[in-house]
Design a protein around this motif. Structure first.
Motif, PDB file in Angstrom:
ATOM      1  N   HIS A   1       0.693  -1.267  -0.065  1.00 58.18           N
ATOM      2  CA  HIS A   1      -0.002  -0.104   0.009  1.00 58.18           C
ATOM      3  C   HIS A   1       0.793   1.318  -0.071  1.00 58.18           C
ATOM      4  O   HIS A   1       0.726   2.123  -0.742  1.00 58.18           O
ATOM      5  N   SER A   2       1.719   1.324   1.004  1.00 53.24           N
ATOM      6  CA  SER A   2       2.572   2.606   0.939  1.00 53.24           C
ATOM      7  C   SER A   2       3.513   2.499  -0.448  1.00 53.24           C
ATOM      8  O   SER A   2       3.741   3.875  -0.765  1.00 53.24           O
ATOM      9  N   TRP A   3       4.123   1.747  -0.733  1.00 51.15           N
ATOM     10  CA  TRP A   3       4.891   1.819  -2.126  1.00 51.15           C
ATOM     11  C   TRP A   3       4.032   2.377  -3.113  1.00 51.15           C
ATOM     12  O   TRP A   3       4.514   2.867  -4.160  1.00 51.15           O
ATOM     13  N   ASP A   4       2.617   1.699  -3.279  1.00 51.75           N
ATOM     14  CA  ASP A   4       1.855   2.380  -4.283  1.00 51.75           C
ATOM     15  C   ASP A   4       1.457   3.846  -4.170  1.00 51.75           C
ATOM     16  O   ASP A   4       1.052   4.370  -5.056  1.00 51.75           O
ATOM     17  N   ALA A   5       1.187   4.177  -2.774  1.00 54.80           N
ATOM     18  CA  ALA A   5       0.612   5.470  -2.433  1.00 54.80           C
ATOM     19  C   ALA A   5       1.540   6.460  -2.416  1.00 54.80           C
ATOM     20  O   ALA A   5       1.133   7.691  -2.556  1.00 54.80           O
ATOM     21  N   THR A   6       2.851   6.300  -2.277  1.00 53.75           N
ATOM     22  CA  THR A   6       3.794   7.307  -1.613  1.00 53.75           C
ATOM     23  C   THR A   6       5.029   7.296  -2.659  1.00 53.75           C
ATOM     24  O   THR A   6       5.547   6.220  -3.053  1.00 53.75           O
ATOM     25  N   PRO A   7       5.410   8.522  -3.309  1.00 54.77           N
ATOM     26  CA  PRO A   7       6.749   8.559  -3.957  1.00 54.77           C
ATOM     27  C   PRO A   7       7.938   7.805  -3.135  1.00 54.77           C
ATOM     28  O   PRO A   7       8.021   7.904  -1.854  1.00 54.77           O
TER      29      PRO A   7
ATOM     30  N   GLY B   1       1.006  10.042   5.014  1.00 60.07           N
ATOM     31  CA  GLY B   1       1.267  10.972   3.602  1.00 60.07           C
ATOM     32  C   GLY B   1       0.298  12.124   3.745  1.00 60.07           C
ATOM     33  O   GLY B   1      -0.545  12.433   4.579  1.00 60.07           O
ATOM     34  N   ALA B   2       0.873  13.149   3.013  1.00 58.70           N
ATOM     35  CA  ALA B   2       0.381  14.588   2.884  1.00 58.70           C
ATOM     36  C   ALA B   2      -1.054  14.448   2.231  1.00 58.70           C
ATOM     37  O   ALA B   2      -1.602  13.712   1.739  1.00 58.70           O
ATOM     38  N   ALA B   3      -1.624  15.775   2.530  1.00 54.54           N
ATOM     39  CA  ALA B   3      -3.138  15.933   1.953  1.00 54.54           C
ATOM     40  C   ALA B   3      -3.070  15.637   0.545  1.00 54.54           C
ATOM     41  O   ALA B   3      -4.407  15.392   0.008  1.00 54.54           O
TER      42      ALA B   3
ATOM     43  N   GLY C   1      14.106  12.591  13.893  1.00 57.23           N
ATOM     44  CA  GLY C   1      14.657  11.764  12.689  1.00 57.23           C
ATOM     45  C   GLY C   1      14.047  11.882  11.181  1.00 57.23           C
ATOM     46  O   GLY C   1      14.500  11.322  10.355  1.00 57.23           O
ATOM     47  N   TYR C   2      13.359  12.906  11.022  1.00 53.81           N
ATOM     48  CA  TYR C   2      12.694  13.445   9.923  1.00 53.81           C
ATOM     49  C   TYR C   2      13.072  14.586   9.475  1.00 53.81           C
ATOM     50  O   TYR C   2      13.069  15.633  10.120  1.00 53.81           O
ATOM     51  N   ALA C   3      13.244  14.852   7.901  1.00 45.33           N
ATOM     52  CA  ALA C   3      13.266  16.135   7.529  1.00 45.33           C
ATOM     53  C   ALA C   3      12.133  16.785   6.888  1.00 45.33           C
ATOM     54  O   ALA C   3      11.165  15.857   6.503  1.00 45.33           O
ATOM     55  N   PRO C   4      11.919  17.951   6.760  1.00 50.35           N
ATOM     56  CA  PRO C   4      10.639  18.569   5.911  1.00 50.35           C
ATOM     57  C   PRO C   4      10.765  17.740   4.522  1.00 50.35           C
ATOM     58  O   PRO C   4      11.601  17.327   4.022  1.00 50.35           O
ATOM     59  N   ASP C   5       9.286  17.334   4.308  1.00 50.17           N
ATOM     60  CA  ASP C   5       8.955  16.657   2.934  1.00 50.17           C
ATOM     61  C   ASP C   5       7.575  16.923   2.619  1.00 50.17           C
ATOM     62  O   ASP C   5       6.580  16.807   3.210  1.00 50.17           O
ATOM     63  N   PRO C   6       7.529  17.426   1.212  1.00 51.98           N
ATOM     64  CA  PRO C   6       6.237  17.700   0.913  1.00 51.98           C
ATOM     65  C   PRO C   6       5.135  16.629   0.946  1.00 51.98           C
ATOM     66  O   PRO C   6       3.956  17.002   0.604  1.00 51.98           O
ATOM     67  N   ASN C   7       5.916  15.368   0.813  1.00 55.53           N
ATOM     68  CA  ASN C   7       4.714  14.351   0.561  1.00 55.53           C
ATOM     69  C   ASN C   7       4.458  13.768   1.969  1.00 55.53           C
ATOM     70  O   ASN C   7       3.816  12.741   2.100  1.00 55.53           O
ATOM     71  N   SER C   8       5.010  14.278   3.108  1.00 58.79           N
ATOM     72  CA  SER C   8       4.591  13.979   4.608  1.00 58.79           C
ATOM     73  C   SER C   8       3.861  14.910   5.285  1.00 58.79           C
ATOM     74  O   SER C   8       4.090  16.141   5.267  1.00 58.79           O
ATOM     75  N   ALA C   9       3.066  14.275   6.016  1.00 56.89           N
ATOM     76  CA  ALA C   9       2.199  14.852   7.110  1.00 56.89           C
ATOM     77  C   ALA C   9       2.877  14.597   8.305  1.00 56.89           C
ATOM     78  O   ALA C   9       3.005  13.186   8.730  1.00 56.89           O
TER      79      ALA C   9
END
Length: 158
Positions: A24-30, A113-115, A140-148
């Motif tokens: 699911h995550s590999w299909d839905a997320t870059p 995943g982001a909006a 542990g995370y950096a800003p990412d436009p694909n993440s909320a």
């Protein structure tokens, strides 16, 4: 009857759930923004994994990754497609929050995943309904436009 118990994510009955979560995550997320853990990562020190069962059939899972800032990251919450719509993800999320609170953690945090990624709409709506609020990138995370990024403050002793 629903039963949640600590489990090995690599056990025969749970591997298919982890594989479905990964798919699911590999299909839905870059690919560059995918933070989903595989079985071996879920077995690493500092990560605890639970499975949700009904009549000894595994229907879902969830994990907590202890972070050095006094919080824990929610990881790998997944319910199999055939069991969705029954509130099982909410049951798992509540279990994780109750456990973290009893252990004295200050908050639960998560990345989803982001909006603009509609596959994650149900997850974000659940987290919002449970009281999570949007926040800056978590440990542990950096800003990412694909993440909320979201956070649930835990009241000690309540």
């Amino acid at each position: 009857m629903i039963d949640i118990r600590e489990a090995d994510p690599g056990s025969e009955g749970l591997r298919p759930i982890i594989q479905a979560h990964l798919a699911h995550s590999w299909d839905a997320t870059p690919q560059t923004s995918n933070h989903t853990l595989d079985v071996e990562a879920l077995r690493e020190p500092g990560i605890r994994f639970w499975a949700l069962y009904e009549d000894n059939t595994a229907l879902g899972c969830g994990a907590l990754k202890t972070l050095p800032d006094g919080t824990a990251e929610v990881k790998s919450v997944h319910v199999i497609a055939a069991a969705r719509g029954r509130g099982l993800a909410r049951i798992m999320m509540t279990h994780l929050a109750d456990l973290a609170q009893r252990e004295g953690l200050s908050a639960l945090v998560l990345e989803t995943g982001a909006a603009h990624l509609p596959e994650y709409d149900p997850a974000r709506k659940l987290y919002e309904a449970l009281g999570y609020s949007y926040c800056d990138p978590i440990y542990g995370y950096a800003p990412d436009p694909n993440s909320a990024f979201m956070r649930l403050a835990l009241e000690p002793g309540s």
